[in-house]
Scaffold this active site. Structure first.
Site: not given
Length: 211
Positions: A33, A116, A149
């Site tokens: 991310d 994702k 995450c």
């Protein structure tokens, strides 16, 4: 008390020594991310101070690619009606500017991009299958945020029996407290917390010893 001090005091709880070496041929870099919505001005959920992660990522990416390690980008990519938005602000909409990797860390040809829809890069994605097809048994996990995450990805990697390394200077949490607690949990239960210097040193040792 710093996170580093906590790790050293509790290290005896682990049943094995820390990983200090790894084989680049069976190791992958998982970058979580590093997206514009989390870093760039105008992003939906900008992490304060997050740009400090750019320079260490640039160094590790260069070293990993030079060693032939595969680079995986695990990118949040969500539809407008995703159920995550019942809990969190709308962010990283699929196909949007905010869901792009930051310009400072270009995705190169040969890198693998894994979209994702949940916090973990493993949950209902092709990541595990792709790693196993490449004979990967160790993953280095970096990115943001440590306590959401990154942590979820590390948990699933451990459950799937990968060796996990997390360089503490290549991840950032939503607060210093969350960073310390999450890294402590990872280091005692799910993998090994290390740093960029140690990872680069391990790669250099391999280059000197491998034919």
């Amino acid at each position: 008390m710093t996170a580093r001090n906590t790790f050293s005091e509790k290290q005896s709880e682990k049943q094995r020594d820390k990983i200090t070496d790894f084989n680049p041929a069976t190791t992958a870099l998982l970058v979580v991310d590093m997206l514009k919505d989390f870093f760039d001005q105008g992003g939906a959920m900008v992490l304060e101070g997050g740009k400090a992660l750019y320079a260490p990522h640039q160094k590790l990416l260069a070293a990993a690619r030079a060693a032939g390690m595969p680079v995986f980008w695990l990118n949040q990519s969500l539809p407008p009606d995703d159920s995550l938005f019942e809990m969190r602000k709308v962010h990283c909409l699929a196909g949007s500017w905010g869901a792009e990797v930051v310009d400072e860390l270009p995705v190169e040809e040969g890198d693998i991009v894994i979209p994702k829809r949940r916090y973990s890069g493993f949950f209902q994605t092709s990541l595990d299958l792709t790693l196993r097809e490449r004979g990967i048994d160790t993953v280095i996990v970096t990115g943001v945020v440590t306590n959401i995450c990154v942590r979820s990805t590390v948990h699933d990697a451990f459950f799937l029996r990968y060796q996990v390394l997390v360089p503490e200077d290549l991840v950032m949490a939503t607060s210093p407290q969350a960073q310390a607690v999450t890294l402590y949990d990872i280091d005692t239960h799910y993998g090994d917390v290390t740093n960029l210097e140690n990872v680069l040193a391990a790669l250099q040792r391999r280059q000197k010893t491998d034919p």
